[in-house]
Scaffold this motif. Structure first.
Motif, mmCIF file in Angstrom:
data_model
loop_
_atom_site.group_PDB
_atom_site.id
_atom_site.type_symbol
_atom_site.label_atom_id
_atom_site.label_comp_id
_atom_site.label_asym_id
_atom_site.label_seq_id
_atom_site.Cartn_x
_atom_site.Cartn_y
_atom_site.Cartn_z
ATOM 1 N N ALA A 4 42.123 -9.448 186.409
ATOM 2 C CA ALA A 4 42.423 -10.114 185.143
ATOM 3 C C ALA A 4 43.124 -9.183 184.164
ATOM 4 C CB ALA A 4 41.136 -10.650 184.517
ATOM 5 N N SER A 5 42.904 -7.891 184.283
ATOM 6 C CA SER A 5 43.518 -6.917 183.387
ATOM 7 C C SER A 5 44.955 -6.606 183.774
ATOM 8 C CB SER A 5 42.707 -5.613 183.366
ATOM 9 O OG SER A 5 41.406 -5.834 182.857
ATOM 10 N N CYS A 6 45.313 -6.848 185.036
ATOM 11 C CA CYS A 6 46.692 -6.618 185.467
ATOM 12 C C CYS A 6 47.603 -7.685 184.861
ATOM 13 C CB CYS A 6 46.780 -6.638 186.988
ATOM 14 S SG CYS A 6 46.032 -5.197 187.792
ATOM 15 N N ASP A 7 48.861 -7.363 184.742
ATOM 16 C CA ASP A 7 49.820 -8.264 184.115
ATOM 17 C C ASP A 7 50.138 -9.471 184.991
ATOM 18 O OD1 ASP A 7 50.328 -6.456 181.818
ATOM 19 O OD2 ASP A 7 51.111 -5.163 183.401
ATOM 20 N N MET A 8 50.111 -9.274 186.292
ATOM 21 C CA MET A 8 50.338 -10.350 187.256
ATOM 22 C C MET A 8 49.475 -10.085 188.478
ATOM 23 S SD MET A 8 54.480 -11.016 187.046
ATOM 24 C CE MET A 8 54.982 -9.285 186.957
ATOM 25 N N ALA A 9 49.311 -11.111 189.319
ATOM 26 C CA ALA A 9 48.519 -10.934 190.534
ATOM 27 C C ALA A 9 49.022 -11.870 191.618
ATOM 28 C CB ALA A 9 47.041 -11.193 190.259
ATOM 29 N N VAL A 10 49.050 -11.351 192.837
ATOM 30 C CA VAL A 10 49.362 -12.141 194.027
ATOM 31 C C VAL A 10 48.155 -12.024 194.948
ATOM 32 C CG1 VAL A 10 50.931 -12.476 195.976
ATOM 33 C CG2 VAL A 10 51.819 -11.610 193.788
ATOM 34 N N ALA A 11 47.678 -13.157 195.459
ATOM 35 C CA ALA A 11 46.479 -13.157 196.292
ATOM 36 C C ALA A 11 46.772 -13.721 197.670
ATOM 37 C CB ALA A 11 45.370 -13.970 195.632
ATOM 38 N N SER A 21 29.226 -9.064 181.312
ATOM 39 C CA SER A 21 29.723 -9.146 179.937
ATOM 40 C C SER A 21 31.064 -8.454 179.758
ATOM 41 C CB SER A 21 28.694 -8.558 178.972
ATOM 42 O OG SER A 21 27.499 -9.307 179.015
ATOM 43 N N THR A 22 31.246 -7.282 180.375
ATOM 44 C CA THR A 22 32.544 -6.614 180.222
ATOM 45 C C THR A 22 33.635 -7.274 181.068
ATOM 46 O OG1 THR A 22 31.693 -4.888 181.723
ATOM 47 C CG2 THR A 22 31.712 -4.391 179.376
ATOM 48 N N PRO A 23 33.373 -7.686 182.308
ATOM 49 C CA PRO A 23 34.385 -8.470 183.017
ATOM 50 C C PRO A 23 34.750 -9.758 182.278
ATOM 51 C CG PRO A 23 32.799 -7.616 184.580
ATOM 52 C CD PRO A 23 32.270 -7.289 183.209
ATOM 53 N N MET A 24 33.796 -10.308 181.541
ATOM 54 C CA MET A 24 34.026 -11.526 180.768
ATOM 55 C C MET A 24 35.183 -11.376 179.788
ATOM 56 S SD MET A 24 31.263 -13.257 178.147
ATOM 57 C CE MET A 24 31.123 -11.726 177.186
ATOM 58 N N VAL A 25 35.343 -10.186 179.220
ATOM 59 C CA VAL A 25 36.385 -9.982 178.214
ATOM 60 C C VAL A 25 37.760 -10.260 178.803
ATOM 61 C CG1 VAL A 25 37.470 -8.289 176.690
ATOM 62 C CG2 VAL A 25 34.967 -8.323 176.938
ATOM 63 N N ALA A 26 38.040 -9.680 179.961
ATOM 64 C CA ALA A 26 39.346 -9.900 180.595
ATOM 65 C C ALA A 26 39.451 -11.304 181.170
ATOM 66 C CB ALA A 26 39.577 -8.864 181.689
ATOM 67 N N LEU A 27 38.379 -11.772 181.819
ATOM 68 C CA LEU A 27 38.424 -13.089 182.454
ATOM 69 C C LEU A 27 38.678 -14.193 181.440
ATOM 70 C CD1 LEU A 27 37.998 -14.659 185.149
ATOM 71 C CD2 LEU A 27 35.608 -14.953 184.422
ATOM 72 N N SER A 28 37.979 -14.139 180.305
ATOM 73 C CA SER A 28 38.102 -15.200 179.301
ATOM 74 C C SER A 28 39.439 -15.174 178.582
ATOM 75 C CB SER A 28 36.964 -15.100 178.280
ATOM 76 O OG SER A 28 37.020 -13.874 177.562
ATOM 77 N N ASN A 53 42.137 -14.834 180.471
ATOM 78 C CA ASN A 53 43.034 -15.269 181.541
ATOM 79 C C ASN A 53 42.901 -16.746 181.856
ATOM 80 O OD1 ASN A 53 44.177 -12.943 183.945
ATOM 81 N ND2 ASN A 53 43.420 -12.350 181.948
ATOM 82 N N ILE A 54 41.682 -17.276 181.786
ATOM 83 C CA ILE A 54 41.448 -18.651 182.217
ATOM 84 C C ILE A 54 40.739 -19.422 181.110
ATOM 85 C CG2 ILE A 54 41.268 -17.804 184.589
ATOM 86 C CD1 ILE A 54 38.301 -18.441 184.526
ATOM 87 N N PRO A 55 40.731 -20.767 181.169
ATOM 88 C CA PRO A 55 40.066 -21.558 180.133
ATOM 89 C C PRO A 55 38.594 -21.195 179.991
ATOM 90 C CG PRO A 55 41.472 -22.956 181.476
ATOM 91 C CD PRO A 55 41.444 -21.618 182.147
ATOM 92 N N ARG A 56 38.085 -21.304 178.778
ATOM 93 C CA ARG A 56 36.748 -20.794 178.480
ATOM 94 C C ARG A 56 35.637 -21.498 179.247
ATOM 95 N NH1 ARG A 56 35.686 -21.446 172.187
ATOM 96 N NH2 ARG A 56 37.716 -20.419 172.151
ATOM 97 N N LYS A 57 35.719 -22.801 179.437
ATOM 98 C CA LYS A 57 34.644 -23.502 180.139
ATOM 99 C C LYS A 57 34.573 -23.076 181.603
ATOM 100 C CE LYS A 57 33.838 -27.594 177.299
ATOM 101 N NZ LYS A 57 34.464 -27.092 176.073
ATOM 102 N N GLN A 58 35.738 -22.869 182.225
ATOM 103 C CA GLN A 58 35.748 -22.406 183.610
ATOM 104 C C GLN A 58 35.245 -20.965 183.704
ATOM 105 O OE1 GLN A 58 38.109 -24.348 182.301
ATOM 106 N NE2 GLN A 58 37.812 -26.147 183.605
ATOM 107 N N ALA A 59 35.629 -20.139 182.737
ATOM 108 C CA ALA A 59 35.130 -18.763 182.715
ATOM 109 C C ALA A 59 33.618 -18.743 182.555
ATOM 110 C CB ALA A 59 35.795 -17.982 181.583
ATOM 111 N N PHE A 60 33.110 -19.569 181.649
ATOM 112 C CA PHE A 60 31.666 -19.593 181.403
ATOM 113 C C PHE A 60 30.914 -20.092 182.630
ATOM 114 C CE2 PHE A 60 27.671 -21.059 179.471
ATOM 115 C CZ PHE A 60 27.365 -19.941 178.699
ATOM 116 N N GLU A 61 31.485 -21.061 183.326
ATOM 117 C CA GLU A 61 30.849 -21.546 184.564
ATOM 118 C C GLU A 61 30.766 -20.433 185.601
ATOM 119 O OE1 GLU A 61 31.580 -24.809 188.163
ATOM 120 O OE2 GLU A 61 32.755 -24.935 186.320
#
Length: 276
Positions: A135-142, A160-167, A169-177
């Motif tokens: 999530a911290s990288c500018d782009m990603a290919v998987a 909690s710390t991964p949450m900062v970058a994840l939230s 990158n993606i919509p908050r409800k999906q991140a929280f799930e």
């Protein structure tokens, strides 16, 4: 050329192999090379990444960076064995944990502060702080079949710390799930949510990522550098301030010698003669 962390280690050869770097033209490829612990972000790995990113920040010959993992997975997050050992301190590990998460946060933020775009090349799993790194990288290919998760809640540790970058990158409800269920999501879901740019068959992962990095590296490095900084700065601003700031950035960019040359080359239908 293998590079490693500037930290104490029992075996110099192991230290030097912990993070590998191979340059192809203006693209640097960094490989997390600790497959025995699923490329965990150990103290040594964090130091290796920080050192290498600090070097890249000063390397004007590099215009794009790829970050991948050796072995079966991209990165499984923090090293839980190291974290458990940290509890042996008189304070139960409080000072160590604070320092660990501060160092990790610094490294993650350095990725976005680099002048070069950083592309995560992800396979296997990217979980907890490993997902944070994607999530911290500018782009990603998987690669198809890759799974992403922030699974700390499964062992009683909220990510909690991964949450900062994840939230961011993606919509908050999906991140929280993801954060509260600890469930993995497949690569295709990660793409639809915006965590990764594209999903490709595993045998095409390296070539696709290299192609993307090559396209970025072919651009005017000074323009991408000023643009990357502006991208992350403006996104935190109110709309009117963002436009005012971005306008100033455009003015600065327009005054570059190579930008003038790029515009002239476009109008004259010829390749630009950039001094980079």
């Amino acid at each position: 050329m293998p590079l490693g962390p500037r930290v104490a280690a029992n075996d110099e050869e192991d230290k030097m192999a912990l993070l590998e770097r191979n340059d192809t033209g203006a693209v640097a490829h960094l490989v997390l090379n600790s497959p025995q612990n699923l490329n965990a972000l150990s103290d040594a790995m964090l130091a290796a990444l920080q050192d290498e990113f600090d070097r890249l920040a000063q390397d004007n010959s590099i215009r794009a960076v790829i970050l991948s993992g050796a072995g079966k997975v991209f990165c499984a997050g923090h090293d839980l064995k190291e974290m458990t050992a940290g509890r042996q301190a008189p304070d139960g590990g409080k000072a160590y944990f604070k320092d660990l998460f501060d160092r990790c946060a610094r490294m993650m933020q350095t990725v976005q502060k680099l002048p070069q775009p950083v592309i995560a090349q992800v396979h296997g799993i990217a979980t907890a702080a490993g997902c944070q790194l994607v999530a911290s990288c500018d782009m990603a290919v998987a690669a198809a079949g890759t799974r992403f998760g922030v699974n700390g809640v499964n062992i009683g540790l909220f990510c909690s710390t991964p949450m900062v970058a994840l939230s961011r990158n993606i919509p908050r409800k999906q991140a929280f799930e993801m954060l509260t269920t600890g469930q993995f999501i497949p690569a295709e879901r990660a793409e639809s949510l915006g965590l990764v740019n594209k999903v490709v068959p595993h045998d095409q992962l390296e070539a696709t990522t290299a192609e993307l990095a090559g396209m970025v590296a072919a651009k005017l490095g000074a323009a991408v550098k000023i643009g990357k900084q502006a991208f992350y700065d403006q996104i935190q601003m109110p709309l009117d301030q963002a436009y005012e700031y971005a306008g100033d950035v455009m003015v600065e960019n327009m005054l570059y010698r190579d930008t003038q040359e790029g515009i002239a080359a476009f109008l004259e239908k010829r390749p630009p003669d950039w001094q980079q």
